[in-house]
Design an enzyme around this catalytic site. Structure first.
Site, PDB file in Angstrom:
ATOM      1  N   HIS A 124      42.068  -4.730  86.287  1.00  0.00           N
ATOM      2  CA  HIS A 124      41.102  -5.653  86.878  1.00  0.00           C
ATOM      3  C   HIS A 124      39.891  -5.720  85.945  1.00  0.00           C
ATOM      4  CE1 HIS A 124      37.932  -6.959  89.692  1.00  0.00           C
ATOM      5  NE2 HIS A 124      38.874  -7.365  90.495  1.00  0.00           N
ATOM      6  N   ASP A 201      41.409   3.386  89.060  1.00  0.00           N
ATOM      7  CA  ASP A 201      40.851   2.338  89.916  1.00  0.00           C
ATOM      8  C   ASP A 201      41.741   2.257  91.152  1.00  0.00           C
ATOM      9  OD1 ASP A 201      40.558  -1.312  89.469  1.00  0.00           O
ATOM     10  OD2 ASP A 201      40.528  -0.043  91.258  1.00  0.00           O
ATOM     11  N   GLN A 204      42.957  -0.926  95.326  1.00  0.00           N
ATOM     12  CA  GLN A 204      44.099  -1.495  96.045  1.00  0.00           C
ATOM     13  C   GLN A 204      45.044  -0.396  96.492  1.00  0.00           C
ATOM     14  OE1 GLN A 204      44.287  -4.730  96.876  1.00  0.00           O
ATOM     15  NE2 GLN A 204      46.175  -4.356  98.000  1.00  0.00           N
ATOM     16  N   LYS A 227      37.504  -3.280 101.159  1.00  0.00           N
ATOM     17  CA  LYS A 227      38.955  -3.501 101.085  1.00  0.00           C
ATOM     18  C   LYS A 227      39.732  -2.565 101.992  1.00  0.00           C
ATOM     19  CE  LYS A 227      41.108  -4.493  97.358  1.00  0.00           C
ATOM     20  NZ  LYS A 227      41.685  -5.030  96.103  1.00  0.00           N
ATOM     21  N   CYS A 367      40.879 -11.822  88.863  1.00  0.00           N
ATOM     22  CA  CYS A 367      40.110 -10.960  87.940  1.00  0.00           C
ATOM     23  C   CYS A 367      41.032 -10.171  87.020  1.00  0.00           C
ATOM     24  CB  CYS A 367      39.176 -10.017  88.695  1.00  0.00           C
ATOM     25  SG  CYS A 367      37.997 -10.854  89.724  1.00  0.00           S
TER      26      CYS A 367
HETATM   27  C1  LIG Z   1      42.325  -3.317  91.735  1.00  0.00           C
HETATM   28  C2  LIG Z   1      40.891  -3.757  91.912  1.00  0.00           C
HETATM   29  N1  LIG Z   1      39.931  -3.172  91.158  1.00  0.00           N
HETATM   30  C3  LIG Z   1      38.634  -3.512  91.293  1.00  0.00           C
HETATM   31  C4  LIG Z   1      38.234  -4.478  92.191  1.00  0.00           C
HETATM   32  C5  LIG Z   1      36.764  -4.820  92.318  1.00  0.00           C
HETATM   33  O1  LIG Z   1      36.332  -4.430  93.590  1.00  0.00           O
HETATM   34  P1  LIG Z   1      34.821  -4.821  94.013  1.00  0.00           P
HETATM   35  O2  LIG Z   1      33.940  -4.173  93.008  1.00  0.00           O
HETATM   36  O3  LIG Z   1      34.673  -4.261  95.414  1.00  0.00           O
HETATM   37  O4  LIG Z   1      34.771  -6.321  93.972  1.00  0.00           O
HETATM   38  C6  LIG Z   1      39.206  -5.114  92.995  1.00  0.00           C
HETATM   39  C7  LIG Z   1      38.804  -6.203  93.970  1.00  0.00           C
HETATM   40  N2  LIG Z   1      39.766  -7.251  93.956  1.00  0.00           N
HETATM   41  C8  LIG Z   1      39.496  -8.489  94.336  1.00  0.00           C
HETATM   42  C9  LIG Z   1      38.343  -9.007  94.803  1.00  0.00           C
HETATM   43  O5  LIG Z   1      38.600 -10.339  95.081  1.00  0.00           O
HETATM   44  N3  LIG Z   1      39.902 -10.657  94.765  1.00  0.00           N
HETATM   45  C10 LIG Z   1      40.480  -9.519  94.307  1.00  0.00           C
HETATM   46  O6  LIG Z   1      41.643  -9.417  93.925  1.00  0.00           O
HETATM   47  C11 LIG Z   1      40.550  -4.751  92.858  1.00  0.00           C
HETATM   48  O7  LIG Z   1      41.512  -5.322  93.611  1.00  0.00           O
END
Ligand SMILES: Cc1ncc(COP(=O)(O)O)c(CNc2co[nH]c2=O)c1O
Length: 409
Positions: A124, A201, A204, A227, A367
């Site tokens: 990501h 990371d 997910q 999430k 992303c």
């Molecule tokens: C695997 C993964 N890593 C990092 C992030 C970043 O998380 P944040 O810092 O809370 O935004 C996301 C968020 N993924 C997504 C956010 O919107 N669509 C997505 O797929 C993710 O799915």
């Protein structure tokens, strides 16, 4: 494993009753963010209504109550992921900030020209862009572990890249685009064998399956509250205590200090050293409530439900004959999401038609633009599932494909 009582779960999410143009919403965008159960909303409302106060143990009842709640939320997170204690749990804004904390506090200070930063092609942007920029600034080199045609990591290539020149290995636990479940314990072991730091990371993964950071053995592990049925505005960085003790903070201010004079300052204890200013107090209360709520259901049951729905979606889409699905076949190597394209229909057009049917999916690069370049597509449509999704909702998504075909292909 006992199946979920999805109907009872759905009763805790009024948002799932919402209708648009007379159709009930079908929410299949959980990898972007999950919905928030009443228990979490109530816990945060209760905080604001009954014990809202600033933390760091002010000399009055309300501050003491808020301080204890905020501090104990760290203990709850540590317990949830099997960390050693609150000293290893830093609250950030989100996974992105968690990755940046390591980059600023460790990466920029420790990486040198010639060091190798090992990422994967499915990272990501939260980690890929961060480590790409840190490498540029420090003269380190970035290498990407290849992803096979079936969406799995090429572990022979991983073993080739993770040698004594490797300084960092940063990998996603479960890909938010492919659904691939990566062998994170093996990657952490490889990194350790060659004296490299390992960063996982888990954005997910923590919401969707049991995660034991002590068993994985990585040095750092990052995830987000929004999430995992929790609030936005709070993320977690798990780090091994001995590493965090050595690391310098990169955000300064109140709450993170021990002593301040006009000439110099010293830093407070973990985890507060990395939590400057007024922290996300209500969000910490909400995150703890989300963890309680998830554990009441059981992470193994959540994983089984998501894998079952993802399998069903994969099979229904594959049966259409004109759908290209990315990532591994259903099973232990695929988490609860499916990204795909329909021949002749752009992902954005497909998502727009889905929206006409009040089906909420995500279209775009999720992303992970370099991964989409590698797949040879500008975008994909992604259906991602959580505890409240049903097979009937997958059917609603598949039924909308015909409209898209007639209109666009
Ligand atoms: C695997 C993964 N890593 C990092 C992030 C970043 O998380 P944040 O810092 O809370 O935004 C996301 C968020 N993924 C997504 C956010 O919107 N669509 C997505 O797929 C993710 O799915």
């Amino acid at each position: 494993i006992e199946p979920l009582d999805v109907a009872a779960i759905r009763d805790e999410f009024p948002i799932l009753e919402r209708e648009f143009d007379g159709q009930q919403v079908v929410y299949l965008d959980n990898a972007a963010t999950t919905q928030t159960p009443d228990a979490v909303v109530d816990a945060m409302s209760d905080y604001y209504r009954r014990y809202n106060s600033n933390v760091h143990r002010g000399i009055h009842h309300l501050s003491q109550e808020a301080s204890i709640a905020y501090e104990e939320a760290h203990d709850r997170v540590a317990d949830f992921i099997n960390a050693d204690g609150r000293e290893e749990i830093i609250f950030t804004k989100n996974t992105t900030e968690s990755e940046n904390l390591i980059a600023y506090s460790w990466g920029l200070n420790e990486l040198e020209p010639g060091d190798r930063v090992v990422l994967t092609e499915m990272e990501h942007h939260a980690s890929l862009v961060t480590w790409q920029q840190v490498a540029k600034q420090t003269g380190a080199d970035v290498e990407y572990i290849r992803v096979d045609d079936d969406g799995r990591l090429d572990m022979d290539h991983a073993r080739e890249l993770i040698d004594d020149d490797a300084a960092i290995v940063s990998a996603v636990h479960v890909s938010n685009t492919l659904g691939t479940v990566n062998p994170v314990s093996e990657l952490a072991d490889l990194a350790r064998e060659h004296g490299a730091l390992s960063i996982i990371d888990g954005a997910q993964a923590v919401p969707n399956r049991p995660v034991d950071v002590s068993e994985i053995g990585a040095d750092f592990y990052a995830f987000s509250g929004h999430k995992m049925a929790g609030p936005t505005g709070i993320g977690v960085l798990y780090g091994k205590q001995e590493l965090l003790e050595e690391m310098e903070p990169y955000l300064y201010g109140g709450g993170m200090i021990r002593k301040v004079t006009f000439d110099e300052s010293t830093w407070g204890d973990l985890p507060w050293k990395f939590e400057p200013g007024t922290p996300p107090i209500a969000e910490a209360v909400g995150l703890e409530a989300a963890i309680d709520w998830l554990e009441e259901i059981g992470m193994d049951r959540i994983q089984a439900h998501e894998e079952e729905i993802a399998r069903y979606a994969y099979e229904q889409l594959a049966a259409e004959g004109d759908v290209e699905i990315y990532g591994p076949e259903p099973g232990p190597d695929r988490g609860g999401l499916v990204s795909f394209n329909v021949d002749g229909v752009h992902a954005h057009d497909l998502a727009s038609i889905m929206n006409d049917h009040t089906v909420a999916v995500r279209a775009g690069d999720h992303c992970t633009q370099p991964l989409h370049d590698k797949l040879g597509v500008p975008a994909s449509t992604r259906a991602s599932f959580y505890v409240y999704n049903t097979r009937e909702e997958v059917d609603a998504m598949v039924e909308a494909l015909d409209d898209a075909r007639q209109l666009f292909s």
